[in-house]
Design an enzyme around this catalytic site. Structure first.
Site, mmCIF file in Angstrom:
data_model
loop_
_atom_site.group_PDB
_atom_site.id
_atom_site.type_symbol
_atom_site.label_atom_id
_atom_site.label_comp_id
_atom_site.label_asym_id
_atom_site.label_seq_id
_atom_site.Cartn_x
_atom_site.Cartn_y
_atom_site.Cartn_z
ATOM 1 C CB ALA A 188 -27.864 13.062 -43.165
ATOM 2 C CG ASP A 189 -23.397 10.260 -44.887
ATOM 3 O OD1 ASP A 189 -23.253 11.009 -45.674
ATOM 4 O OD2 ASP A 189 -22.556 9.971 -43.701
ATOM 5 C CG LEU A 190 -27.700 5.187 -44.104
ATOM 6 C CD1 LEU A 190 -27.989 4.668 -42.928
ATOM 7 C CD2 LEU A 190 -26.529 4.317 -45.062
ATOM 8 N N GLY A 193 -27.860 8.584 -50.103
ATOM 9 C CA GLY A 193 -27.699 7.454 -51.145
ATOM 10 C C GLY A 193 -28.985 6.870 -51.773
#
Length: 407
Positions: A188-190, A193
């Site tokens: 989810a973070d990646l 980004g």
């Protein structure tokens, strides 16, 4: 607005790149924003990472694993190193007049500003969006949150695994409906980004036409929902709620992980032509009753799995992979991380880069996933990269540059 690097200050990503001459001010921490900043650095931008004095980015303390410098000094977090390649570091206390003065000077010179504070934090520091664009009307601002900037839960804190669950990803990942699992990387973070980088590049392109910057917003929630793909339309169009079902595709069969004599292999029989090729290659009848078409095979997946694993039972994995390659059926093994980075195919794609770290010496890092070629087919991909910085490594140089220009 492009930046002309000043003497004594790093000129951004070594070797140029499509974004050479672009200045990015990175106010982010943890993973989503720092990953976006690293991608922009890989593309050639000069990325100045603003960190908290004393502690720096949160991920400097995330571990183990940590690595101790051979010559002594602060240990380095491999987590931090995964998302901060190619940046400069300057420590600024943004609650102080001095810190705000230097940030103001950076904003005035920047092309892009990245931030992933909780909603309202940047406003309280004296840098609301209106102020940023007043200081620099050409500025592109990327703002990443957990669940969105508005709506009934806007401003809610976001961490990767929580977002994976809330955005439905864990419900379709795992061995079965009662075994929700997170993806093995902070996806989810990646994705947030990566999505943010898409928005930044589009905004920079639009700025070429309008001369003005703008604000780009995304979130962990939006980025995961945005890649639901067929699992999304499975619900929105067909009214079916997808559930986790292990290592087999919900809409294609046989497609997944299958046991053999000494391990397992993966196959992807994604068309009826491949089904015939598979059956012919292993002495099966492609017109098997009830299994002749993909919808039939999906409906009777357990039978298909049993059939395929029965065929594979006498084959070793290496021989089986060789046979599948021979008959033209897509297949592969499940590699461990050490096998991936030791694989010549990985290295051939530039996916492992050596950098010179200030305290660790030469270290290898996962490399950027893009390659570039000119019209004659010659590769123009950058070959050199800068290591993740130690805290405030470039602070003195950046301050001197800003002061020299009347900050």
């Amino acid at each position: 607005m492009t930046v002309t690097p000043q003497p004594g200050v790093a000129e951004g990503a070594p070797g140029g790149g499509p974004l050479a001459g672009t200045l990015v001010v990175d106010l982010t921490r943890a993973l989503a924003g720092p990953h976006a900043g690293m991608v922009l650095a890989d593309l050639g931008a000069r990325v100045v990472k603003v960190e908290t004095p004393g502690t720096g980015d949160d991920t400097r303390g995330w571990g183990p694993p940590f690595v101790d410098p051979p010559g002594g000094g602060d240990r380095e977090s491999t987590y931090f190193m995964s998302c901060n390649r190619g940046k400069e570091s300057v420590a600024l206390d943004l609650k102080s007049d001095d810190g705000r003065r230097y940030l103001t000077a950076l904003v005035e010179r920047a092309d892009v500003l990245l931030e992933n504070f909780r909603t309202g934090v940047l406003d309280r520091l004296g840098f609301p969006t209106s102020r940023l664009l007043e200081l620099n009307p050409r500025l592109v601002v990327l703002s990443i949150t957990g669940f969105g900037h508005d709506g009934p839960e806007g401003g809610r804190a976001g961490y990767d695994q929580i977002a994976q669950g809330e955005a439905g990803l864990m419900s379709i990942t795992g061995s079965g409906p009662d075994d929700p699992q997170r993806v093995g990387t902070p996806i989810a973070d990646l994705l947030a980004g990566m999505t943010g980088v898409h928005g930044v590049l589009a905004a920079l392109l639009e700025r070429e036409r309008t001369g003005r910057g703008q604000v780009v917003r995304t979130s962990l929630l939006a980025s995961v929902v945005g890649v639901h793909a067929f699992q999304g339309t499975r619900w929105t169009v067909a009214g079916q709620v997808g559930r986790a079902q292990g290592n087999h595709h919900p809409s294609i069969s046989p497609y997944g992980l299958f046991r053999c004599a000494d391990g397992s292999v993966q196959i992807a029989v994604g068309s009826e032509g491949l089904w015939k090729r598979f059956c012919d290659g292993f002495g099966l009848d492609p017109a098997l009753e009830g299994l002749a078409t993909n919808p039939e095979r999906v409906a009777r997946r357990e039978e298909v799995v049993a059939l395929v694993e029965g065929v594979f039972a006498s084959w070793s994995a290496p021989d089986l992979l060789a046979r599948l390659a021979e008959i033209g059926v897509p297949a592969g093994k499940v590699r461990t991380m050490d096998e991936v980075y030791g694989w010549e195919q990985t290295r051939s794609q530039g996916l492992l880069v050596d950098v010179e770290h200030a305290t660790l010496g030469t270290v290898s890092l996962p490399g950027p996933p893009l390659r570039f070629f000119d019209g004659d087919g010659a590769e123009t991909t950058r070959r050199t990269h800068a290591a993740p910085p130690v805290l405030d490594a470039d602070g003195a140089a950046v301050r001197a540059w800003l002061d020299g220009e009347g900050a």
